[in-house]
Scaffold this active site. Structure first.
Site, PDB file in Angstrom:
ATOM      1  N   SER A   1      24.634 -50.534  15.726  1.00  0.00           N
ATOM      2  CA  SER A   1      24.128 -51.371  14.623  1.00  0.00           C
ATOM      3  C   SER A   1      25.220 -52.184  13.939  1.00  0.00           C
ATOM      4  CB  SER A   1      23.488 -50.433  13.591  1.00  0.00           C
ATOM      5  OG  SER A   1      23.321 -51.101  12.369  1.00  0.00           O
TER       6      SER A   1
ATOM      7  N   TYR B   1      24.560 -43.603   7.089  1.00  0.00           N
ATOM      8  CA  TYR B   1      23.915 -44.124   8.307  1.00  0.00           C
ATOM      9  C   TYR B   1      24.936 -44.898   9.152  1.00  0.00           C
ATOM     10  CZ  TYR B   1      21.219 -47.405  11.186  1.00  0.00           C
ATOM     11  OH  TYR B   1      20.740 -48.164  12.237  1.00  0.00           O
TER      12      TYR B   1
ATOM     13  N   GLU C   1      25.370 -52.501  10.971  1.00  0.00           N
ATOM     14  CA  GLU C   1      25.711 -51.735   9.766  1.00  0.00           C
ATOM     15  C   GLU C   1      27.100 -51.076   9.942  1.00  0.00           C
ATOM     16  OE1 GLU C   1      23.879 -51.681   6.967  1.00  0.00           O
ATOM     17  OE2 GLU C   1      24.809 -50.011   5.901  1.00  0.00           O
TER      18      GLU C   1
HETATM   19  P1  NAP Z   1      12.364 -47.214  13.395  1.00  0.00           P
HETATM   20  O1  NAP Z   1      11.196 -48.153  13.356  1.00  0.00           O
HETATM   21  O2  NAP Z   1      12.756 -46.498  12.140  1.00  0.00           O
HETATM   22  O3  NAP Z   1      12.054 -46.121  14.541  1.00  0.00           O
HETATM   23  C1  NAP Z   1      12.829 -44.962  14.671  1.00  0.00           C
HETATM   24  C2  NAP Z   1      12.216 -44.068  15.740  1.00  0.00           C
HETATM   25  O4  NAP Z   1      13.028 -42.889  15.866  1.00  0.00           O
HETATM   26  C3  NAP Z   1      10.782 -43.586  15.429  1.00  0.00           C
HETATM   27  O5  NAP Z   1      10.043 -43.609  16.630  1.00  0.00           O
HETATM   28  C4  NAP Z   1      11.020 -42.146  14.972  1.00  0.00           C
HETATM   29  O6  NAP Z   1       9.925 -41.297  15.229  1.00  0.00           O
HETATM   30  C5  NAP Z   1      12.171 -41.754  15.884  1.00  0.00           C
HETATM   31  N1  NAP Z   1      12.925 -40.577  15.425  1.00  0.00           N
HETATM   32  C6  NAP Z   1      13.528 -40.402  14.235  1.00  0.00           C
HETATM   33  N2  NAP Z   1      14.135 -39.206  14.199  1.00  0.00           N
HETATM   34  C7  NAP Z   1      13.903 -38.591  15.388  1.00  0.00           C
HETATM   35  C8  NAP Z   1      14.242 -37.343  15.956  1.00  0.00           C
HETATM   36  N3  NAP Z   1      14.963 -36.429  15.305  1.00  0.00           N
HETATM   37  N4  NAP Z   1      13.816 -37.063  17.210  1.00  0.00           N
HETATM   38  C9  NAP Z   1      13.075 -37.938  17.900  1.00  0.00           C
HETATM   39  N5  NAP Z   1      12.714 -39.149  17.413  1.00  0.00           N
HETATM   40  C10 NAP Z   1      13.113 -39.458  16.172  1.00  0.00           C
HETATM   41  O7  NAP Z   1      13.671 -47.974  13.913  1.00  0.00           O
HETATM   42  P2  NAP Z   1      13.800 -49.360  14.709  1.00  0.00           P
HETATM   43  O8  NAP Z   1      13.906 -50.463  13.728  1.00  0.00           O
HETATM   44  O9  NAP Z   1      12.796 -49.409  15.776  1.00  0.00           O
HETATM   45  O10 NAP Z   1      15.262 -49.205  15.332  1.00  0.00           O
HETATM   46  C11 NAP Z   1      15.464 -48.604  16.601  1.00  0.00           C
HETATM   47  C12 NAP Z   1      16.915 -48.164  16.720  1.00  0.00           C
HETATM   48  O11 NAP Z   1      17.778 -49.279  16.582  1.00  0.00           O
HETATM   49  C13 NAP Z   1      17.369 -47.167  15.664  1.00  0.00           C
HETATM   50  O12 NAP Z   1      18.308 -46.306  16.274  1.00  0.00           O
HETATM   51  C14 NAP Z   1      18.062 -48.026  14.619  1.00  0.00           C
HETATM   52  O13 NAP Z   1      18.981 -47.267  13.899  1.00  0.00           O
HETATM   53  C15 NAP Z   1      18.701 -49.065  15.515  1.00  0.00           C
HETATM   54  N6  NAP Z   1      18.930 -50.377  14.927  1.00  0.00           N
HETATM   55  C16 NAP Z   1      17.902 -51.047  14.344  1.00  0.00           C
HETATM   56  C17 NAP Z   1      18.123 -52.333  13.850  1.00  0.00           C
HETATM   57  C18 NAP Z   1      17.004 -53.119  13.213  1.00  0.00           C
HETATM   58  O14 NAP Z   1      17.300 -54.093  12.521  1.00  0.00           O
HETATM   59  N7  NAP Z   1      15.753 -52.760  13.430  1.00  0.00           N
HETATM   60  C19 NAP Z   1      19.393 -52.916  13.969  1.00  0.00           C
HETATM   61  C20 NAP Z   1      20.397 -52.200  14.593  1.00  0.00           C
HETATM   62  C21 NAP Z   1      20.165 -50.943  15.094  1.00  0.00           C
HETATM   63  P3  NAP Z   1       8.742 -41.052  14.152  1.00  0.00           P
HETATM   64  O15 NAP Z   1       7.790 -42.198  14.371  1.00  0.00           O
HETATM   65  O16 NAP Z   1       8.207 -39.738  14.555  1.00  0.00           O
HETATM   66  O17 NAP Z   1       9.369 -41.073  12.788  1.00  0.00           O
HETATM   67  O1  G4F Z   2      16.066 -54.292   5.116  1.00  0.00           O
HETATM   68  P1  G4F Z   2      17.169 -53.391   4.738  1.00  0.00           P
HETATM   69  O2  G4F Z   2      16.805 -52.061   4.193  1.00  0.00           O
HETATM   70  O3  G4F Z   2      18.102 -53.295   6.008  1.00  0.00           O
HETATM   71  P2  G4F Z   2      19.620 -52.804   6.236  1.00  0.00           P
HETATM   72  O4  G4F Z   2      20.071 -51.914   5.166  1.00  0.00           O
HETATM   73  O5  G4F Z   2      20.445 -54.019   6.497  1.00  0.00           O
HETATM   74  O6  G4F Z   2      19.477 -51.917   7.547  1.00  0.00           O
HETATM   75  C1  G4F Z   2      18.710 -52.370   8.670  1.00  0.00           C
HETATM   76  O7  G4F Z   2      19.534 -53.130   9.517  1.00  0.00           O
HETATM   77  C2  G4F Z   2      20.622 -52.395  10.132  1.00  0.00           C
HETATM   78  C3  G4F Z   2      21.401 -53.401  10.988  1.00  0.00           C
HETATM   79  O8  G4F Z   2      22.394 -53.997  10.190  1.00  0.00           O
HETATM   80  C4  G4F Z   2      20.017 -51.284  10.956  1.00  0.00           C
HETATM   81  F1  G4F Z   2      21.004 -50.621  11.626  1.00  0.00           F
HETATM   82  C5  G4F Z   2      19.249 -50.341  10.052  1.00  0.00           C
HETATM   83  O9  G4F Z   2      18.643 -49.312  10.852  1.00  0.00           O
HETATM   84  C6  G4F Z   2      18.142 -51.131   9.370  1.00  0.00           C
HETATM   85  O10 G4F Z   2      17.214 -51.549  10.342  1.00  0.00           O
HETATM   86  O11 G4F Z   2      18.102 -54.116   3.630  1.00  0.00           O
HETATM   87  C7  G4F Z   2      18.645 -55.377   3.830  1.00  0.00           C
HETATM   88  C8  G4F Z   2      19.310 -55.876   2.550  1.00  0.00           C
HETATM   89  C9  G4F Z   2      20.285 -54.875   1.933  1.00  0.00           C
HETATM   90  O12 G4F Z   2      21.453 -55.541   1.531  1.00  0.00           O
HETATM   91  C10 G4F Z   2      19.571 -54.346   0.699  1.00  0.00           C
HETATM   92  O13 G4F Z   2      20.416 -53.941  -0.378  1.00  0.00           O
HETATM   93  O14 G4F Z   2      18.287 -56.072   1.554  1.00  0.00           O
HETATM   94  C11 G4F Z   2      18.753 -55.554   0.332  1.00  0.00           C
HETATM   95  N1  G4F Z   2      17.607 -55.227  -0.529  1.00  0.00           N
HETATM   96  C12 G4F Z   2      17.361 -55.752  -1.749  1.00  0.00           C
HETATM   97  N2  G4F Z   2      16.280 -55.184  -2.277  1.00  0.00           N
HETATM   98  C13 G4F Z   2      16.659 -54.312  -0.258  1.00  0.00           C
HETATM   99  C14 G4F Z   2      15.812 -54.282  -1.361  1.00  0.00           C
HETATM  100  N3  G4F Z   2      16.446 -53.514   0.820  1.00  0.00           N
HETATM  101  C15 G4F Z   2      15.368 -52.695   0.807  1.00  0.00           C
HETATM  102  N4  G4F Z   2      15.125 -51.913   1.878  1.00  0.00           N
HETATM  103  N5  G4F Z   2      14.520 -52.623  -0.279  1.00  0.00           N
HETATM  104  C16 G4F Z   2      14.703 -53.398  -1.401  1.00  0.00           C
HETATM  105  O15 G4F Z   2      13.930 -53.321  -2.354  1.00  0.00           O
END
Ligand code: NAP
Ligand code: G4F
Length: 338
Positions: free
Chosen positions: A132, A156, A134
Site C-alpha cells: 500500500s 496499518y 500508506e
Molecule cells: P476491504 O474491502 O477492506 O477487504 C478486506 C478483505 O479482507 C475482506 O474480504 C475481509 O473479509 C478480509 N479479511 C480481513 N481480515 C481477515 C482475516 N483475518 N482472514 C481472512 N480474511 C480477512 O479491502 P480492499 O479495499 O478490497 O483492499 C484489498 C487489499 O488491498 C487489502 O490488503 C488492503 O489493505 C490493500 N490495499 C487497498 C487499497 C485501496 O485503496 N483499496 C490500497 C492499497 C492496498 P470480511 O469480508 O470477512 O471482513
Molecule cells: O479513505 P481513507 O480512510 O483512506 P486511507 O487512510 O488513505 O487508506 C486507504 O488507502 C490506503 C492506500 O494509501 C490503503 F492501503 C488503505 O487500506 C485504505 O484503503 O482516508 C483518506 C483521507 C485521509 O487523509 C483521511 O484523514 O481522507 C481523510 N478523511 C477526512 N475525513 C477521512 C475523513 N477519512 C475517513 N475514512 N473518514 C473521514 O471522515
C-alpha cells in the site's frame, strides 16, 4: 500486455479477501478471462457476500482465516491454484490505532502465514501481495516510486511494510515468484462506507433524498492519488503474468484533496456542499498522511498498464450508484409499509 484469452486448460487462482472491494473486482476479472476462481471467506454468523452475490455460483468459496495457519494449508492443498492473490487484511487505517495488535496479526503476520503455506504446498505458485501507498506515509520524495523509502504513519502502514518486505524476502530467500503491488488509493461503488470517498458519495445520496442533514469529516486538506478499483485489479493480474517477479507502484500520477472530492460529489447531485459539511475534530487522525502522489512510470513501461477511469468520472459513478441504491431502499420501505 494485450489481454488475450488463455488457450490451454483454464488457469486457477485463489483470492484471499474475496468479499472485499478488490477481491470482488478481481474475481470478476479472472472469471471473465476463463479462470477457475477460489475465494476465501471467514466464517460469520451472517453471510457477508454482498459484493460477490452476482458471481458466487461461478466460483468456489473456501473458509480461511489469516490468523489460522491450518486453514491456509488446507485451502492450498484442496485448491492447488496457479496464482494466489493475498488481498485479505484489516484495511481501515483508523481501526489500526484501536486494534494495533490484531492489525499486525492479520495484515503483517498473515502474509508470512500465506508465504509459508506456499513454501510447504507448492513453490511454483505465483503470489501477489497487496502492498500500500500508506507505507510512504510521511513522504520522503514527491512523487513516490518503487525506490522511495517508506515512513509509515499508522499501525496499518507499519504492518504493510512488514508484509511488503517479507514478500521480497521470501522471493530472495526461496526463489518464489512473489511480488508486491504498491497500490495507491482506489475506489468504486463497492468501496466500504467507512472510507472517505464512499462516506461522501453515500452522504450525498442520503442528503439528496432528505434522509441525512449533515456530513461530518476529518482532515479535508489531505490529498490522495485516487484511482478506480477495476483498473487496479487488472494491474495485479498483469504482475503475475510477467517473466520476472518484480514490484510495481500502481497509481494515476494525479492527486486531489478531500475538498475536491466533496465539491465534485455534491455538485454532481446539484447540492451546495458548504450547507452540509462540518469538520469533526474526533475524525482527525493521531498521525496523518498529508499527501500521496504516485509515479506509475515503471508499470506503464513494464506492464503496459494505464488507468482508464478518471477521478471525476469515478466519483460521479459512485454518486449515481449510491443514489440508485438509496432510492431503491426507500421504494422497498414504502412497499413494505403498504
Ligand atoms: P476491504 O474491502 O477492506 O477487504 C478486506 C478483505 O479482507 C475482506 O474480504 C475481509 O473479509 C478480509 N479479511 C480481513 N481480515 C481477515 C482475516 N483475518 N482472514 C481472512 N480474511 C480477512 O479491502 P480492499 O479495499 O478490497 O483492499 C484489498 C487489499 O488491498 C487489502 O490488503 C488492503 O489493505 C490493500 N490495499 C487497498 C487499497 C485501496 O485503496 N483499496 C490500497 C492499497 C492496498 P470480511 O469480508 O470477512 O471482513
Ligand atoms: O479513505 P481513507 O480512510 O483512506 P486511507 O487512510 O488513505 O487508506 C486507504 O488507502 C490506503 C492506500 O494509501 C490503503 F492501503 C488503505 O487500506 C485504505 O484503503 O482516508 C483518506 C483521507 C485521509 O487523509 C483521511 O484523514 O481522507 C481523510 N478523511 C477526512 N475525513 C477521512 C475523513 N477519512 C475517513 N475514512 N473518514 C473521514 O471522515
Amino acid at each position: 500486455m494485450a489481454l488475450k484469452k488463455q488457450k490451454s486448460k483454464s488457469p486457477s487462482a485463489l483470492i484471499t479477501g474475496v468479499t472485499g472491494q478488490d477481491g470482488s473486482y478481481l474475481a470478476d476479472f479472472l472469471l471473465s478471462r476463463g479462470y477457475k476462481v477460489f475465494g476465501t471467506v471467514r466464517r460469520n454468523s451472517t453471510e457477508n457476500f454482498e459484493r460477490i452475490e452476482h458471481i458466487k455460483n461461478r466460483m468456489e468459496l473456501v473458509e480461511v482465516d489469516l490468523l489460522d495457519q491450518m486453514s491456509i494449508l488446507t485451502a492450498l492443498k484442496k485448491t492447488r491454484p496457479r496464482e494466489v492473490y493475498n488481498l485479505a487484511a484489516q484495511s481501515f487505517v483508523p481501526t489500526s490505532w484501536e486494534q494495533p495488535i490484531l492489525t499486525g496479526q492479520f495484515t503483517a503476520l498473515g502474509v508470512t502465514r500465506m508465504l509459508e503455506g506456499i513454501r510447504e504446498i507448492d513453490r511454483s505458485i505465483r503470489f501477489y501481495q497487496a502492498s500500500s501507498s500508506e507505507m510512504f506515509g510521511k513522504v520522503q520524495t514527491v512523487p513516490q516510486n518503487e525506490t522511495t523509502p517508506f515512513y509509515p504513519r499508522s499501525p496499518y502502514g507499519v504492518a504493510k511494510v512488514y508484509g511488503h518486505f517479507i514478500t521480497v524476502n521470501y522471493r530472495e530467500s526461496y526463489n518464489l515468484f512473489a511480488v508486491a503491488g504498491i497500490l495507491f488509493n482506489h475506489e468504486s461503488p463497492r468501496r466500504g462506507k467507512e472510507f472517505v470517498t464512499r462516506k461522501v458519495t453515500d452522504a450525498v445520496a442520503r442528503i439528496k433524498m432528505g434522509l441525512q442533514k449533515e456530513l461530518r469529516l476529518g482532515n479535508m486538506d489531505a490529498k490522495r492519488d485516487w484511482g478506480y478499483a477495476g483498473d487496479y485489479v487488472r494491474a495485479m493480474w498483469m504482475m503475475l503474468q510477467q517473466k520476472k517477479p518484480l514490484d510495481y507502484v500502481i497509481a494515476t500520477g494525479v492527486s486531489h484533496s478531500v475538498k475536491d472530492l466533496i465539491r465534485i460529489a455534491f455538485a454532481h447531485a446539484g447540492l451546495d456542499w458548504k450547507k452540509y459539511v462540518r469538520i469533526d475534530p474526533r475524525l482527525i487522525r493521531p498521525a496523518e498522511v498529508e499527501h500521496l502522489l504516485g509515479d506509475p512510470g515503471k508499470a506503464r513501461r513494464g506492464l503496459k498498464w494505464k488507468p482508464e477511469v478518471s477521478f471525476e468520472k469515478m466519483i460521479k459513478m459512485m454518486v449515481d450508484a449510491d443514489l440508485k441504491r438509496v432510492q431503491a431502499e426507500e421504494r422497498n420501505k414504502e412497499f413494505l409499509k403498504s
